[in-house]
Design a protein around this motif. Structure first.
Motif, PDB file in Angstrom:
ATOM      1  N   LEU A  24       0.806  -1.223   0.000  1.00  0.00           N
ATOM      2  CA  LEU A  24       0.000   0.000   0.000  1.00  0.00           C
ATOM      3  C   LEU A  24       0.842   1.277   0.000  1.00  0.00           C
ATOM      4  O   LEU A  24       0.341   2.347  -0.353  1.00  0.00           O
ATOM      5  N   LYS A  25       2.113   1.172   0.385  1.00  0.00           N
ATOM      6  CA  LYS A  25       3.002   2.335   0.372  1.00  0.00           C
ATOM      7  C   LYS A  25       3.378   2.758  -1.045  1.00  0.00           C
ATOM      8  O   LYS A  25       3.754   3.901  -1.268  1.00  0.00           O
ATOM      9  N   VAL A  26       3.278   1.832  -1.996  1.00  0.00           N
ATOM     10  CA  VAL A  26       3.709   2.111  -3.364  1.00  0.00           C
ATOM     11  C   VAL A  26       2.701   3.037  -4.046  1.00  0.00           C
ATOM     12  O   VAL A  26       1.497   2.775  -4.046  1.00  0.00           O
ATOM     13  N   SER A  27       3.215   4.113  -4.617  1.00  0.00           N
ATOM     14  CA  SER A  27       2.368   5.074  -5.312  1.00  0.00           C
ATOM     15  C   SER A  27       1.716   4.404  -6.516  1.00  0.00           C
ATOM     16  O   SER A  27       2.389   3.749  -7.312  1.00  0.00           O
ATOM     17  N   GLY A  28       0.405   4.552  -6.625  1.00  0.00           N
ATOM     18  CA  GLY A  28      -0.333   3.953  -7.730  1.00  0.00           C
ATOM     19  C   GLY A  28      -1.190   2.777  -7.295  1.00  0.00           C
ATOM     20  O   GLY A  28      -2.107   2.378  -8.004  1.00  0.00           O
ATOM     21  N   ASP A  78       1.436 -13.806  -2.703  1.00  0.00           N
ATOM     22  CA  ASP A  78       0.528 -13.318  -3.737  1.00  0.00           C
ATOM     23  C   ASP A  78      -0.080 -12.016  -3.237  1.00  0.00           C
ATOM     24  O   ASP A  78      -0.548 -11.946  -2.098  1.00  0.00           O
ATOM     25  N   VAL A  79      -0.073 -10.988  -4.093  1.00  0.00           N
ATOM     26  CA  VAL A  79      -0.646  -9.693  -3.748  1.00  0.00           C
ATOM     27  C   VAL A  79      -1.758  -9.400  -4.754  1.00  0.00           C
ATOM     28  O   VAL A  79      -1.514  -9.344  -5.952  1.00  0.00           O
ATOM     29  N   TYR A  80      -2.985  -9.230  -4.256  1.00  0.00           N
ATOM     30  CA  TYR A  80      -4.152  -8.941  -5.086  1.00  0.00           C
ATOM     31  C   TYR A  80      -4.511  -7.478  -4.877  1.00  0.00           C
ATOM     32  O   TYR A  80      -4.835  -7.070  -3.764  1.00  0.00           O
ATOM     33  N   LEU A  81      -4.442  -6.677  -5.952  1.00  0.00           N
ATOM     34  CA  LEU A  81      -4.620  -5.236  -5.776  1.00  0.00           C
ATOM     35  C   LEU A  81      -5.338  -4.579  -6.943  1.00  0.00           C
ATOM     36  O   LEU A  81      -5.517  -5.172  -8.002  1.00  0.00           O
ATOM     37  N   SER A  82      -5.755  -3.347  -6.694  1.00  0.00           N
ATOM     38  CA  SER A  82      -6.284  -2.463  -7.731  1.00  0.00           C
ATOM     39  C   SER A  82      -5.330  -1.295  -7.857  1.00  0.00           C
ATOM     40  O   SER A  82      -4.694  -0.891  -6.873  1.00  0.00           O
ATOM     41  N   VAL A  83      -5.226  -0.761  -9.066  1.00  0.00           N
ATOM     42  CA  VAL A  83      -4.313   0.347  -9.323  1.00  0.00           C
ATOM     43  C   VAL A  83      -5.098   1.598  -9.677  1.00  0.00           C
ATOM     44  O   VAL A  83      -6.241   1.530 -10.104  1.00  0.00           O
ATOM     45  N   GLU A  84      -4.456   2.742  -9.491  1.00  0.00           N
ATOM     46  CA  GLU A  84      -5.068   4.004  -9.878  1.00  0.00           C
ATOM     47  C   GLU A  84      -5.004   4.147 -11.391  1.00  0.00           C
ATOM     48  O   GLU A  84      -4.069   3.667 -12.036  1.00  0.00           O
ATOM     49  N   TYR A  85      -5.996   4.818 -11.947  1.00  0.00           N
ATOM     50  CA  TYR A  85      -6.076   5.052 -13.377  1.00  0.00           C
ATOM     51  C   TYR A  85      -4.809   5.750 -13.870  1.00  0.00           C
ATOM     52  O   TYR A  85      -4.266   6.605 -13.182  1.00  0.00           O
ATOM     53  N   GLU A  86      -4.329   5.370 -15.028  1.00  0.00           N
ATOM     54  CA  GLU A  86      -3.147   5.902 -15.703  1.00  0.00           C
ATOM     55  C   GLU A  86      -1.830   5.485 -15.048  1.00  0.00           C
ATOM     56  O   GLU A  86      -0.793   6.062 -15.332  1.00  0.00           O
ATOM     57  N   LEU A  94       4.657  -0.432 -11.702  1.00  0.00           N
ATOM     58  CA  LEU A  94       4.047  -0.561 -10.389  1.00  0.00           C
ATOM     59  C   LEU A  94       4.271  -1.970  -9.835  1.00  0.00           C
ATOM     60  O   LEU A  94       4.638  -2.133  -8.669  1.00  0.00           O
ATOM     61  N   ALA A  95       4.073  -2.977 -10.668  1.00  0.00           N
ATOM     62  CA  ALA A  95       4.249  -4.362 -10.215  1.00  0.00           C
ATOM     63  C   ALA A  95       5.674  -4.593  -9.718  1.00  0.00           C
ATOM     64  O   ALA A  95       5.891  -5.222  -8.684  1.00  0.00           O
ATOM     65  N   TRP A  96       6.643  -4.060 -10.453  1.00  0.00           N
ATOM     66  CA  TRP A  96       8.042  -4.207 -10.042  1.00  0.00           C
ATOM     67  C   TRP A  96       8.281  -3.530  -8.692  1.00  0.00           C
ATOM     68  O   TRP A  96       8.940  -4.089  -7.806  1.00  0.00           O
ATOM     69  N   GLU A  97       7.740  -2.330  -8.519  1.00  0.00           N
ATOM     70  CA  GLU A  97       7.908  -1.604  -7.250  1.00  0.00           C
ATOM     71  C   GLU A  97       7.257  -2.342  -6.084  1.00  0.00           C
ATOM     72  O   GLU A  97       7.819  -2.405  -4.991  1.00  0.00           O
ATOM     73  N   VAL A  98       6.055  -2.893  -6.325  1.00  0.00           N
ATOM     74  CA  VAL A  98       5.365  -3.630  -5.266  1.00  0.00           C
ATOM     75  C   VAL A  98       6.159  -4.885  -4.905  1.00  0.00           C
ATOM     76  O   VAL A  98       6.353  -5.183  -3.725  1.00  0.00           O
TER      77      VAL A  98
END
Length: 135
Positions: free
Chosen positions: A27-31, A69-77, A83-87
């Protein structure tokens, strides 16, 4: 999995603790807009009637450590590969630093895109204008 054994540790770290650390790091990762429930979360809620502490995180054993396993939603754009690499990096580093466990895999499952507040408002305005033109 009642607990996850450390590589060279006699101590065991609870699955819930590892999941909370992973969730916070993701959750700390932007996006990242939110973590989503996975099948285990849904079954736990429906069968046992209780919710897991860290939704959207699944743990599994690997031959030389654990996988996450991380199940997430991302912000538009948001650029999803970046993002996946950062997470992956954030979750791996956080779990290894805090618990001493060896994280072998971090799988990212993007399950949705969240529109920002401004985007939602502009879409609602556009839909209202279109409805007025048609009506």
């Amino acid at each position: 999995m009642a607990g996850v054994a450390g590589d060279k540790q006699a101590n065991r770290v609870s699955e819930e603790i590892v999941s909370m650390i992973a969730a916070k790091a993701a959750l700390k990762v932007s996006g990242v807009s939110k973590l989503n429930e996975d099948l285990t979360d849904n079954l736990t809620k429906k069968i046992l009637g209780k919710e897991r502490i860290a939704k959207g995180i699944g743990l599994f054993k690997e031959p030389e450590g654990i996988g996450i396993d991380v199940y997430l939603s991302v912000e538009y754009e948001t650029k999803i590969p970046d993002l996946a690499w950062e997470v992956q990096t954030s979750v791996k580093e956080a779990v290894e630093t805090v618990t001493g466990l060896s994280v072998q895999k971090v799988n990212i499952h993007v399950q949705g895109v969240t529109l920002s507040g401004e985007m939602k408002e502009s879409e609602e305005t556009a839909a209202a204008k279109q409805a007025n033109q048609e009506g």
